[in-house]
Design a protein around this motif. Structure first.
Motif, PDB file in Angstrom:
ATOM      1  N   UNK A 159       0.792  -1.228   0.000  1.00 40.97           N
ATOM      2  CA  UNK A 159       0.000   0.000   0.000  1.00 40.97           C
ATOM      3  C   UNK A 159       0.822   1.275   0.000  1.00 40.97           C
ATOM      4  N   UNK A 160       2.100   1.220   0.352  1.00 42.29           N
ATOM      5  CA  UNK A 160       2.912   2.445   0.328  1.00 42.29           C
ATOM      6  C   UNK A 160       3.097   2.925  -1.113  1.00 42.29           C
ATOM      7  N   UNK A 161       3.594   2.039  -1.956  1.00 41.80           N
ATOM      8  CA  UNK A 161       3.800   2.404  -3.359  1.00 41.80           C
ATOM      9  C   UNK A 161       2.473   2.607  -4.086  1.00 41.80           C
ATOM     10  N   UNK A 162       1.466   1.795  -3.760  1.00 46.10           N
ATOM     11  CA  UNK A 162       0.166   1.949  -4.392  1.00 46.10           C
ATOM     12  C   UNK A 162      -0.443   3.315  -4.067  1.00 46.10           C
ATOM     13  N   UNK A 163      -0.246   3.781  -2.839  1.00 49.11           N
ATOM     14  CA  UNK A 163      -0.772   5.086  -2.451  1.00 49.11           C
ATOM     15  C   UNK A 163      -0.181   6.216  -3.276  1.00 49.11           C
ATOM     16  N   UNK A 164       1.123   6.190  -3.492  1.00 47.59           N
ATOM     17  CA  UNK A 164       1.770   7.221  -4.313  1.00 47.59           C
ATOM     18  C   UNK A 164       1.244   7.166  -5.741  1.00 47.59           C
ATOM     19  N   UNK A 165       1.089   5.965  -6.266  1.00 43.98           N
ATOM     20  CA  UNK A 165       0.557   5.800  -7.621  1.00 43.98           C
ATOM     21  C   UNK A 165      -0.853   6.382  -7.724  1.00 43.98           C
ATOM     22  N   UNK A 166      -1.674   6.164  -6.721  1.00 44.37           N
ATOM     23  CA  UNK A 166      -3.051   6.660  -6.741  1.00 44.37           C
ATOM     24  C   UNK A 166      -3.127   8.179  -6.623  1.00 44.37           C
ATOM     25  N   UNK A 167      -2.214   8.775  -5.853  1.00 42.44           N
ATOM     26  CA  UNK A 167      -2.277  10.213  -5.576  1.00 42.44           C
ATOM     27  C   UNK A 167      -1.632  11.069  -6.669  1.00 42.44           C
ATOM     28  N   UNK A 168      -0.723  10.490  -7.435  1.00 38.97           N
ATOM     29  CA  UNK A 168       0.053  11.266  -8.408  1.00 38.97           C
ATOM     30  C   UNK A 168      -0.805  12.107  -9.360  1.00 38.97           C
ATOM     31  N   UNK A 169      -1.887  11.578  -9.952  1.00 40.89           N
ATOM     32  CA  UNK A 169      -2.679  12.420 -10.867  1.00 40.89           C
ATOM     33  C   UNK A 169      -3.281  13.648 -10.186  1.00 40.89           C
ATOM     34  N   UNK A 170      -3.570  13.539  -8.907  1.00 44.13           N
ATOM     35  CA  UNK A 170      -4.226  14.631  -8.193  1.00 44.13           C
ATOM     36  C   UNK A 170      -3.247  15.747  -7.852  1.00 44.13           C
ATOM     37  N   UNK A 171      -2.006  15.409  -7.427  1.00 45.02           N
ATOM     38  CA  UNK A 171      -1.062  16.492  -7.141  1.00 45.02           C
ATOM     39  C   UNK A 171      -0.553  17.128  -8.431  1.00 45.02           C
ATOM     40  N   UNK A 172      -0.523  16.355  -9.509  1.00 39.75           N
ATOM     41  CA  UNK A 172      -0.149  16.953 -10.794  1.00 39.75           C
ATOM     42  C   UNK A 172      -1.196  17.965 -11.252  1.00 39.75           C
ATOM     43  N   UNK A 173      -2.458  17.601 -11.126  1.00 37.29           N
ATOM     44  CA  UNK A 173      -3.545  18.490 -11.534  1.00 37.29           C
ATOM     45  C   UNK A 173      -3.618  19.723 -10.640  1.00 37.29           C
ATOM     46  N   UNK A 174      -3.265  19.575  -9.366  1.00 34.85           N
ATOM     47  CA  UNK A 174      -3.340  20.693  -8.418  1.00 34.85           C
ATOM     48  C   UNK A 174      -2.162  21.643  -8.551  1.00 34.85           C
ATOM     49  N   UNK A 175      -1.115  21.249  -9.267  1.00 36.36           N
ATOM     50  CA  UNK A 175       0.066  22.101  -9.387  1.00 36.36           C
ATOM     51  C   UNK A 175       0.858  22.196  -8.106  1.00 36.36           C
ATOM     52  N   UNK A 176       0.849  21.128  -7.302  1.00 34.59           N
ATOM     53  CA  UNK A 176       1.591  21.132  -6.039  1.00 34.59           C
ATOM     54  C   UNK A 176       3.086  21.202  -6.322  1.00 34.59           C
ATOM     55  N   UNK A 177       3.795  22.058  -5.585  1.00 35.46           N
ATOM     56  CA  UNK A 177       5.216  22.291  -5.807  1.00 35.46           C
ATOM     57  C   UNK A 177       6.027  21.001  -5.668  1.00 35.46           C
ATOM     58  N   UNK A 178       7.093  20.901  -6.460  1.00 37.69           N
ATOM     59  CA  UNK A 178       7.888  19.677  -6.523  1.00 37.69           C
ATOM     60  C   UNK A 178       8.439  19.277  -5.160  1.00 37.69           C
ATOM     61  N   UNK A 179       8.928  20.257  -4.391  1.00 39.74           N
ATOM     62  CA  UNK A 179       9.487  19.941  -3.076  1.00 39.74           C
ATOM     63  C   UNK A 179       8.440  19.395  -2.115  1.00 39.74           C
ATOM     64  N   UNK A 180       7.218  19.916  -2.188  1.00 40.39           N
ATOM     65  CA  UNK A 180       6.145  19.424  -1.318  1.00 40.39           C
ATOM     66  C   UNK A 180       5.711  18.021  -1.733  1.00 40.39           C
ATOM     67  N   UNK A 181       5.682  17.777  -3.047  1.00 43.06           N
ATOM     68  CA  UNK A 181       5.359  16.427  -3.530  1.00 43.06           C
ATOM     69  C   UNK A 181       6.396  15.436  -3.026  1.00 43.06           C
ATOM     70  N   UNK A 182       7.674  15.804  -3.140  1.00 46.82           N
ATOM     71  CA  UNK A 182       8.747  14.912  -2.699  1.00 46.82           C
ATOM     72  C   UNK A 182       8.617  14.602  -1.202  1.00 46.82           C
TER      73      UNK A 182
END
Length: 345
Positions: free
Chosen positions: A224-247
Motif C-alpha cells: 500500500x505504500x507504493x500503491x498510495x503514491x501511484x493513486x495520488x500522483x494524478x491529483x497532485x499533478x492536476x493541483x500544481x503542487x510544488x515539486x518539493x512538497x510532492x517529494x
C-alpha cells in the motif's frame, strides 16, 4: 431466514446454529479420513470449525466468501472455542442477498457519515495553501475513490480491520498530528496533515474488502505504500503542487512504518515523517488495546497474550471521577510568621 447465533454468543459446551461467512476453508487429512478446516465469521468475530469424515466427503467445495447455514456442537480445544459441524448448507445468491450485510462484516463503532463530515470540515480549515487545498479536495471529489475511502478496512486483522477502519484510523492520525503541530511550530503543518490523511490510502487497492477481507494480488506484490503514491500522483499533478512538497509527501508515505523490518521503504528522515510515524503507531496500538479490553468480562484484569504486541495487557482500576459536589482542595497559605521570616532572608 434468521441469522441465528452470533459468534460471540457461542459459549461451549453448547449446541449452535446460525448463518456465517466462510472466511477460510481447506481440506486436510486425518487418520480417520479427509476433513474440512473452516473459519466461520460474522460481525462479532471468527470461529474455528471442523467437518469430520464421513460428513466431509459430501462437500467437493466450500467457497471462501460464501454464506453457510451451520448446525453443530461447540467445545473447547486448546482453550479456544471450536465447532464440530453436524450440518452445513451453502446459501443461494438470493438467500445471501436477503440477509443484512451488517450481520457479517464488523464495522467501525463510529458513524461513517459523521466521520467523513468531520474530516471535510478539518480539511477546509487546515489547508490554506491553494495547491494543497486543491490536491486534498480533488482526491475526495473523485466519487469512486471517496466511497472506497469511506468503507475500506485499515488492515486484515491487526487494527481497524473492519468496514470504515481506514476512515476512522486516518481521521485519528490526522487529529493527533494537528495537536502535535500545535505543540511544535517548526513542523510544516500542511504537509504533515496531508501525509496523515493519505498515508494509508493505498490500502483501498491492497485489500479486497467485502465479506472476506484479504490481500489483493497487487497488495501482495506491491504494497500500500507504493500503491498510495501511484493513486495520488494524478491529483497532485492536476493541483500544481510544488515539486518539493510532492517529494516530502512521498517520503511521509514511504517512511511511515518507521523501520524496513516493518515495511518502511525509507527511515523517517524529516521531523514531519517522525511525527507521522509515531502518530500512526499510537493510533494503531490504541485500537488494539480497545479491542483486547472490550473482550474482558471483568472491569480489571489481564488480556490473553497478543502476538502483535508481544505481551498481554493489564487493565487496571480507573481513577474515580470527581463528584459534582466535590470541592477543589483549599490552597495553603503561609502563616504571617513565615512571611516575616522569608522577608529577612
Amino acid at each position: 431466514m434468521e441469522k441465528g447465533h452470533h459468534v460471540k454468543e457461542i459459549t461451549p459446551p453448547c449446541e449452535a446454529q446460525g448463518v456465517f461467512a466462510v472466511s477460510q476453508a481447506s481440506l486436510a487429512q486425518s487418520r480417520n479420513g479427509p476433513y474440512w478446516r473452516l473459519a466461520l465469521s460474522d460481525a462479532t468475530g471468527t470461529l474455528e470449525a471442523k467437518i469430520w469424515s464421513p460428513l466431509s466427503a459430501e462437500f467437493a467445495e466450500i467457497p471462501v466468501g460464501s454464506l453457510v447455514e451451520v448446525q453443530g456442537r461447540a467445545a473447547l480445544f486448546r482453550e479456544q472455542t471450536q465447532l464440530t459441524v453436524e450440518r452445513l448448507r451453502v446459501l443461494s445468491d438470493e438467500e445471501a442477498a436477503a440477509l443484512p450485510p451488517a450481520d457479517f462484516m464488523p464495522a467501525s463503532p463510529y458513524d461513517l457519515d459523521e466521520m467523513m463530515a468531520e474530516l471535510h470540515d478539518l480539511i477546509g480549515k487546515e489547508f490554506v495553501h491553494k495547491p494543497w487545498r486543491k490536491f486534498v479536495q480533488g482526491v475526495f471529489r473523485d466519487a469512486e475513490l471517496a466511497a472506497a475511502f469511506r468503507v475500506c478496512p485499515a488492515a486484515k486483522s491487526v487494527h481497524h480491520a473492519y468496514v470504515g477502519g481506514l476512515l476512522e484510523h486516518s481521521l485519528g492520525v490526522f487529529k493527533l498530528c494537528r495537536r502535535l503541530a500545535d505543540q511544535y511550530a517548526e513542523l510544516d503543518r500542511q504537509t504533515l496533515l496531508a501525509g496523515a490523511i493519505f498515508h494509508d490510502i493505498g490500502k483501498i487497492r491492497e485489500f479486497s474488502g467485502g465479506l472476506v477481507n484479504d490481500y489483493t494480488d497487487e497488495g501482495r506484490l506491491i504494497g500500500h505504500l507504493e500503491l498510495g503514491i501511484e493513486m495520488l500522483a494524478p491529483f497532485w499533478q492536476k493541483a500544481g503542487l510544488e515539486e518539493g512538497l510532492v517529494r516530502h509527501l512521498k517520503h511521509l508515505i514511504l517512511s511511515h512504518h518507521g523501520e524496513p523490518a516493518f515495511g518502511a521503504v525509507r527511515l523517517p528522515q524529516t521531523a514531519e515523517a517522525l511525527v507521522l510515524h509515531y502518530a500512526d503507531n499510537i493510533d494503531a496500538k490504541m485500537a488494539q488495546c480497545r479491542g483486547l479490553f472490550a473482550a474482558l468480562e471483568a472491569e480489571e484484569g489481564w488480556t490473553p497474550y497478543q502476538a502483535t504486541l508481544s505481551r498481554a495487557l493489564f487493565r487496571g482500576p480507573r481513577t474515580p471521577q470527581a463528584s459534582p459536589t466535590e470541592k477543589e482542595p483549599r490552597k495553603s497559605r503561609q502563616r504571617p510568621a513565615d512571611d516575616n521570616l522569608l522577608s529577612l532572608l
